[in-house]
Design a protein around this motif. Structure first.
Motif, mmCIF file in Angstrom:
data_model
loop_
_atom_site.group_PDB
_atom_site.id
_atom_site.type_symbol
_atom_site.label_atom_id
_atom_site.label_comp_id
_atom_site.label_asym_id
_atom_site.label_seq_id
_atom_site.Cartn_x
_atom_site.Cartn_y
_atom_site.Cartn_z
ATOM 1 N N PHE A 96 -4.056 6.217 -11.267
ATOM 2 C CA PHE A 96 -2.982 5.825 -10.462
ATOM 3 C C PHE A 96 -2.108 7.098 -9.929
ATOM 4 N N PRO A 97 -2.177 6.980 -8.468
ATOM 5 C CA PRO A 97 -1.600 8.444 -7.970
ATOM 6 C C PRO A 97 -0.060 8.599 -8.235
ATOM 7 N N ALA A 98 0.554 9.525 -8.196
ATOM 8 C CA ALA A 98 2.048 10.134 -8.460
ATOM 9 C C ALA A 98 2.678 10.470 -7.392
ATOM 10 N N PHE A 99 2.483 9.907 -6.151
ATOM 11 C CA PHE A 99 3.195 10.332 -4.888
ATOM 12 C C PHE A 99 2.997 11.559 -4.447
ATOM 13 N N PHE A 100 3.618 12.637 -4.764
ATOM 14 C CA PHE A 100 3.447 14.023 -4.415
ATOM 15 C C PHE A 100 1.767 14.541 -4.667
ATOM 16 N N THR A 101 1.428 13.988 -5.874
ATOM 17 C CA THR A 101 0.236 14.593 -6.643
ATOM 18 C C THR A 101 -0.550 13.390 -6.685
ATOM 19 N N GLN A 102 -1.994 13.568 -6.800
ATOM 20 C CA GLN A 102 -2.968 12.773 -6.794
ATOM 21 C C GLN A 102 -3.006 11.991 -7.835
ATOM 22 N N ILE B 208 1.028 -1.009 0.157
ATOM 23 C CA ILE B 208 -0.070 -0.132 0.070
ATOM 24 C C ILE B 208 0.955 1.220 0.050
ATOM 25 N N CYS B 209 0.735 2.064 -1.076
ATOM 26 C CA CYS B 209 1.616 3.182 -1.005
ATOM 27 C C CYS B 209 1.010 4.357 -1.668
ATOM 28 N N ALA B 210 1.646 5.404 -1.884
ATOM 29 C CA ALA B 210 0.960 6.575 -2.755
ATOM 30 C C ALA B 210 1.365 6.546 -4.255
ATOM 31 N N PRO C 282 -4.072 7.873 -3.084
ATOM 32 C CA PRO C 282 -3.609 9.210 -3.376
ATOM 33 C C PRO C 282 -3.572 10.023 -2.041
ATOM 34 N N ILE C 283 -2.356 10.854 -2.194
ATOM 35 C CA ILE C 283 -1.971 11.544 -1.132
ATOM 36 C C ILE C 283 -3.190 12.675 -0.904
ATOM 37 N N PRO C 284 -3.645 13.049 0.540
ATOM 38 C CA PRO C 284 -4.555 13.846 0.916
ATOM 39 C C PRO C 284 -4.598 14.941 0.159
ATOM 40 N N GLU C 285 -5.720 15.520 -0.292
ATOM 41 C CA GLU C 285 -5.802 16.649 -1.346
ATOM 42 C C GLU C 285 -5.171 17.949 -0.720
ATOM 43 N N ALA D 165 3.040 13.441 5.246
ATOM 44 C CA ALA D 165 1.399 13.032 5.261
ATOM 45 C C ALA D 165 1.028 12.143 4.612
ATOM 46 N N LEU D 166 1.536 11.718 3.482
ATOM 47 C CA LEU D 166 1.196 10.642 2.602
ATOM 48 C C LEU D 166 1.397 9.126 3.461
ATOM 49 N N ILE D 167 2.643 9.227 3.993
ATOM 50 C CA ILE D 167 2.990 7.886 4.755
ATOM 51 C C ILE D 167 2.022 7.698 5.803
ATOM 52 N N LYS D 168 1.544 8.795 6.511
ATOM 53 C CA LYS D 168 0.555 8.649 7.694
ATOM 54 C C LYS D 168 -0.668 8.018 7.048
ATOM 55 N N ASN D 169 -1.015 8.685 6.020
ATOM 56 C CA ASN D 169 -2.283 8.423 5.466
ATOM 57 C C ASN D 169 -2.430 6.853 4.862
ATOM 58 N N ASN D 170 -1.574 6.399 4.378
ATOM 59 C CA ASN D 170 -1.145 5.287 3.974
ATOM 60 C C ASN D 170 -1.207 4.284 5.002
ATOM 61 N N ALA D 171 -0.759 4.627 6.217
ATOM 62 C CA ALA D 171 -0.689 3.708 7.481
ATOM 63 C C ALA D 171 -2.008 3.425 7.833
ATOM 64 N N LEU D 172 -2.820 4.499 7.757
ATOM 65 C CA LEU D 172 -4.403 4.606 8.168
ATOM 66 C C LEU D 172 -4.958 3.543 7.365
ATOM 67 N N VAL D 173 -4.871 3.481 5.920
ATOM 68 C CA VAL D 173 -5.478 2.541 5.157
ATOM 69 C C VAL D 173 -5.091 1.111 5.345
#
Length: 338
Positions: free
Chosen positions: A219-225, A187-189, A261-264, A316-324
């Protein structure tokens, strides 16, 4: 009961037994001990009790962020997983010993070592162990160890891929081949935007890797959705768990890539990040930086050029990924138990 009915009953019983065996692997802790793996007490308990576990790599701690932000982020990420019903298992090699899960002291030691820990992909594992060195595991090495321990879910920031101009340099991350042969859901961004995303997805298709995006068809692009690349969509942790469970039961033997995707609110400006990436890429050519030193250098320079915006987005994105990831692990356990 007729003879046909008896045969059907026996066949159904055998099938049920096979399904149970495939979807709920029994982890032999003693076998891991013989392999000289050190299992953290909390992880050992989770393995014994069949509790949901989420694996984490350690390169993001040693090479992805500076100290003390790396330690703070690692602690916060592990707390997120615990708060959502799963057990975190950060994987690393310390003094030549593979660790499945780290204690608070070991996590701090790794964070302080920073880039002094060897960046360890699958190819480097034997060397780091044999030399008694410290190794920060990449996606491929973390998948290897997670699979050995029977951990099905692995959360990271972003995976490696086909580098830009990879058609001539042949610079392709071992993360992609590992996904093709190791049955762990990552699970990644998405794929880091410093890479060639379309070619990376093509390579994953060749490897037989199921690629999906979370609550989107792009498909997300890490820094962008958004990357401009369309993939299949999963709309919930339960759907992710169903996908993973089906792959296990079918015995496909390959990994699954779930792009979240990284949170907006944390999305960095795509144009500014892209400009910083192009600048950093040019610098790697001028300075002769190559191999596994390219990605850490580019991420560091992009953070400098964007004045910290990319690092904030990364956290921010690693925290969001951890939640999911924690929610998916919990759903997978319930699904397999049922």
């Amino acid at each position: 009961m007729s003879e046909d009915g008896t045969k059907f009953g026996r066949a159904a019983s055998r099938l049920a037994s096979i399904r149970t065996h495939v979807s709920q692997p029994i982890v032999d802790i003693n076998k891991l001990d013989k392999l000289n793996f050190k299992i953290a007490p909390l992880v050992q308990h989770a393995l014994a009790e069949g509790l949901p576990i989420v694996a984490f790599e350690s390169t993001i701690i040693s090479h992805g962020m500076p100290y003390p932000q790396n330690l703070e982020t690692a602690k916060e990420v592990e707390t997120i997983v615990k708060d959502n019903g799963a057990v975190p298992a950060t994987i690393a090699i310390l003094n030549g010993v593979p660790h499945i899960g780290l204690t608070a002291l070991e996590l701090e030691e790794l964070a302080k070592l920073g880039p002094k820990s060897l960046k360890t992909a699958r190819r480097d594992i034997a060397y780091v162990v044999a030399m008694g060195a410290n190794g920060a595991t990449t996606v491929s090495a973390t998948m290897f160890f997670a699979a050995k321990a029977g951990i099905r879910i692995f959360v990271t920031g972003g995976i490696g891929g086909v580098h830009r101009h990879g058609e001539t340099t042949m610079d392709v991350s071992s993360d992609l081949t590992e996904l093709g042969k190791t049955q762990v859901a990552v699970i990644c961004a998405g794929v880091k935007s410093i890479l060639d995303i379309p070619r990376t997805l093509e390579y994953l298709e060749t490897q037989g890797v199921a690629v999906v995006a979370y609550k989107t068809e792009e498909f997300p692009a890490f820094f962008t959705q958004k990357s401009g690349c369309k993939v299949s969509c999963v709309n919930s942790p339960k759907e992710c768990a169903k996908l993973i469970d089906a792959s296990i039961k079918l015995g496909l033997g390959s990994g699954i890539l779930i792009g979240v995707p990284i949170p907006e609110t944390s999305e960095a400006s795509g144009d500014s990040v892209e400009l910083a990436i192009q600048t950093a890429l040019s610098e790697t050519v001028v300075k002769g930086i190559n191999g596994n030193a390219v990605t850490p250098y580019i991420l560091l320079r992009v953070n400098e050029l964007t004045k910290g915006a990319s690092l904030a987005s990364n956290i921010a994105l690693i925290k969001n990924n951890a939640l999911v990831g924690a929610k998916v692990a919990a759903c997978l356990m319930k699904l397999q138990d049922s």
